[in-house]
Design a protein around this motif. Structure first.
Motif, PDB file in Angstrom:
ATOM      1  N   VAL A 121      48.689  37.389  31.763  1.00 43.41           N
ATOM      2  CA  VAL A 121      48.997  37.805  30.398  1.00 43.41           C
ATOM      3  C   VAL A 121      48.177  39.040  30.009  1.00 43.41           C
ATOM      4  N   ALA A 122      46.916  39.073  30.412  1.00 42.87           N
ATOM      5  CA  ALA A 122      46.088  40.247  30.128  1.00 42.87           C
ATOM      6  C   ALA A 122      46.686  41.499  30.755  1.00 42.87           C
ATOM      7  N   ARG A 123      47.150  41.388  31.987  1.00 41.94           N
ATOM      8  CA  ARG A 123      47.788  42.533  32.655  1.00 41.94           C
ATOM      9  C   ARG A 123      49.058  42.939  31.922  1.00 41.94           C
ATOM     10  N   ARG A 180      44.691  47.368  24.265  1.00 37.66           N
ATOM     11  CA  ARG A 180      43.315  47.348  24.760  1.00 37.66           C
ATOM     12  C   ARG A 180      42.915  45.883  24.866  1.00 37.66           C
ATOM     13  N   VAL A 181      42.534  45.462  26.062  1.00 40.25           N
ATOM     14  CA  VAL A 181      42.336  44.042  26.326  1.00 40.25           C
ATOM     15  C   VAL A 181      40.862  43.721  26.553  1.00 40.25           C
ATOM     16  N   PHE A 182      40.401  42.703  25.853  1.00 45.55           N
ATOM     17  CA  PHE A 182      39.060  42.169  26.066  1.00 45.55           C
ATOM     18  C   PHE A 182      39.206  40.817  26.752  1.00 45.55           C
ATOM     19  N   LEU A 183      38.719  40.752  27.982  1.00 47.14           N
ATOM     20  CA  LEU A 183      38.800  39.532  28.781  1.00 47.14           C
ATOM     21  C   LEU A 183      37.566  38.683  28.526  1.00 47.14           C
ATOM     22  N   ALA A 184      37.782  37.431  28.131  1.00 47.72           N
ATOM     23  CA  ALA A 184      36.664  36.544  27.824  1.00 47.72           C
ATOM     24  C   ALA A 184      36.711  35.326  28.737  1.00 47.72           C
ATOM     25  N   GLY A 185      35.546  34.955  29.257  1.00 43.31           N
ATOM     26  CA  GLY A 185      35.462  33.790  30.134  1.00 43.31           C
ATOM     27  C   GLY A 185      34.014  33.534  30.503  1.00 43.31           C
ATOM     28  N   LEU A 187      31.512  36.471  34.861  1.00 42.42           N
ATOM     29  CA  LEU A 187      31.719  37.906  34.735  1.00 42.42           C
ATOM     30  C   LEU A 187      32.380  38.492  35.978  1.00 42.42           C
ATOM     31  N   GLU A 188      31.974  38.029  37.159  1.00 40.68           N
ATOM     32  CA  GLU A 188      32.500  38.615  38.397  1.00 40.68           C
ATOM     33  C   GLU A 188      34.020  38.488  38.472  1.00 40.68           C
ATOM     34  N   SER A 189      34.547  37.318  38.183  1.00 43.21           N
ATOM     35  CA  SER A 189      35.994  37.129  38.273  1.00 43.21           C
ATOM     36  C   SER A 189      36.723  37.850  37.140  1.00 43.21           C
ATOM     37  N   LEU A 190      36.104  37.939  35.977  1.00 41.49           N
ATOM     38  CA  LEU A 190      36.688  38.703  34.884  1.00 41.49           C
ATOM     39  C   LEU A 190      36.775  40.185  35.225  1.00 41.49           C
ATOM     40  N   GLU A 191      35.732  40.685  35.885  1.00 40.23           N
ATOM     41  CA  GLU A 191      35.701  42.104  36.247  1.00 40.23           C
ATOM     42  C   GLU A 191      36.784  42.454  37.261  1.00 40.23           C
ATOM     43  N   VAL A 192      37.148  41.493  38.107  1.00 42.41           N
ATOM     44  CA  VAL A 192      38.230  41.746  39.063  1.00 42.41           C
ATOM     45  C   VAL A 192      39.517  42.076  38.311  1.00 42.41           C
ATOM     46  N   VAL A 193      39.831  41.269  37.313  1.00 34.46           N
ATOM     47  CA  VAL A 193      41.035  41.512  36.521  1.00 34.46           C
ATOM     48  C   VAL A 193      40.907  42.800  35.716  1.00 34.46           C
ATOM     49  N   ALA A 194      39.743  43.001  35.108  1.00 34.84           N
ATOM     50  CA  ALA A 194      39.534  44.211  34.315  1.00 34.84           C
ATOM     51  C   ALA A 194      39.692  45.466  35.156  1.00 34.84           C
ATOM     52  N   GLU A 195      39.171  45.447  36.374  1.00 33.70           N
ATOM     53  CA  GLU A 195      39.270  46.616  37.250  1.00 33.70           C
ATOM     54  C   GLU A 195      40.716  46.870  37.660  1.00 33.70           C
ATOM     55  N   GLU A 196      41.474  45.807  37.893  1.00 32.30           N
ATOM     56  CA  GLU A 196      42.894  45.979  38.219  1.00 32.30           C
ATOM     57  C   GLU A 196      43.628  46.651  37.061  1.00 32.30           C
ATOM     58  N   ILE A 197      43.301  46.221  35.852  1.00 34.06           N
ATOM     59  CA  ILE A 197      43.938  46.826  34.677  1.00 34.06           C
ATOM     60  C   ILE A 197      43.554  48.292  34.554  1.00 34.06           C
ATOM     61  N   ARG A 198      42.272  48.580  34.701  1.00 28.68           N
ATOM     62  CA  ARG A 198      41.821  49.972  34.585  1.00 28.68           C
ATOM     63  C   ARG A 198      42.404  50.843  35.690  1.00 28.68           C
ATOM     64  N   ALA A 199      42.523  50.288  36.893  1.00 30.05           N
ATOM     65  CA  ALA A 199      43.088  51.043  38.005  1.00 30.05           C
ATOM     66  C   ALA A 199      44.550  51.399  37.756  1.00 30.05           C
ATOM     67  N   GLY A 200      45.214  50.568  36.966  1.00 28.28           N
ATOM     68  CA  GLY A 200      46.605  50.837  36.618  1.00 28.28           C
ATOM     69  C   GLY A 200      46.764  51.704  35.382  1.00 28.28           C
ATOM     70  N   GLY A 201      45.659  52.232  34.874  1.00 30.81           N
ATOM     71  CA  GLY A 201      45.715  53.116  33.722  1.00 30.81           C
ATOM     72  C   GLY A 201      45.536  52.421  32.382  1.00 30.81           C
TER      73      GLY A 201
END
Length: 253
Positions: free
Chosen positions: A21-23, A31-36, A39-53
């Protein structure tokens, strides 16, 4: 893009459903703020989002801790100038596969307490800035299933949890509608991709999910993400106090 300029918090953002859903929100411009909790697993998703622009930030937040949630929402509002979407997809923390009459009280109550507490705390925190701006969307994942009994698998207290959250959703929608805030639940009837590979009885459950649906397939994570983005957008401005059926006909309204 449907969510251009919107700010969203996704609780459970590192999980399969929360991450999808975040993606989806980010693809539509939010602009998405991932909460959980991790941190390591959250950053994986955040980086995927940032890599996609897209725009994403990961923050350690325990959705069962009201002080932590309130503080995080305050930081998000201070950073973004407001909060438009709150989506909660916290794991149920449930014990399944055991008949109710053989369960420990704590095991039966675990998903009820987790669901109700996390969804109440996150909704309350989100509603405060949303009321000030007189707009916003609170989305829950789960929803009540069909009334037909489950006979092939023992599912503990999870259905009781879903029903409790639906009661909360109806009450919140009635209280917050006058402030321009919408409250909606998404229900799927099950997403095979979200089940762990070692989940007890997984193969049988997945097979029955598809067999029981009118379309002969199950909802995917991509399906849920697409519908969640639509419901969170202004295109769904008339939708509140409702559940959205994303089940391929496994659940019949």
């Amino acid at each position: 893009m449907m969510l251009e300029g919107k700010t969203a918090i996704v609780y459970g953002g590192a999980g399969s459903i929360g991450g999808a859903v975040a993606r989806g929100f980010a693809r539509e411009g939010a602009r998405v703020f991932l909460a959980g909790r991790t941190l390591e697993s959250l950053e994986v998703v955040a980086e995927e989002i940032r890599a996609g622009g897209g725009q994403a930030q990961a923050d350690v937040v325990d959705a069962l801790d009201e002080t932590a949630v309130d503080a995080h929402v305050a930081r998000v509002v201070a950073t973004s100038g407001g909060l438009d979407i709150s989506f909660t997809a916290i794991a149920d923390n449930d014990v399944q596969g055991t008949p109710m009459v053989e369960m420990d009280v704590a095991d039966y109550l675990a998903p009820i307490v987790t669901n109700v507490r996390s969804k109440f705390i996150t909704a309350r925190a989100a509603a405060r800035p949303m009321r000030a701006q007189r707009s916003g969307v609170i989305l829950y994942f789960g929803g009540a299933p069909n009334r037909a009994p489950f006979t092939d698998y023992y599912i503990g207290g999870v259905l009781t949890a879903f029903e409790a959250v639906e009661a909360m959703r109806r009450q919140l929608a009635s209280e917050l509608g006058r402030d321009g805030i919408r409250v909606v639940s998404l229900r799927t009837g099950g997403i095979p991709e979200s089940l762990p590979a070692d989940f007890e009885g997984r193969e049988a459950i997945v097979a029955s999910m598809a067999q029981d649906s009118l379309l002969g397939r199950t909802a995917t994570l991509a399906d849920v993400a697409a519908v969640a983005a639509f419901v969170a957008s202004d295109r769904a401005a008339t939708m509140t106090a409702a559940t959205v059926n994303v089940s391929c006909g496994a659940l019949v309204d």
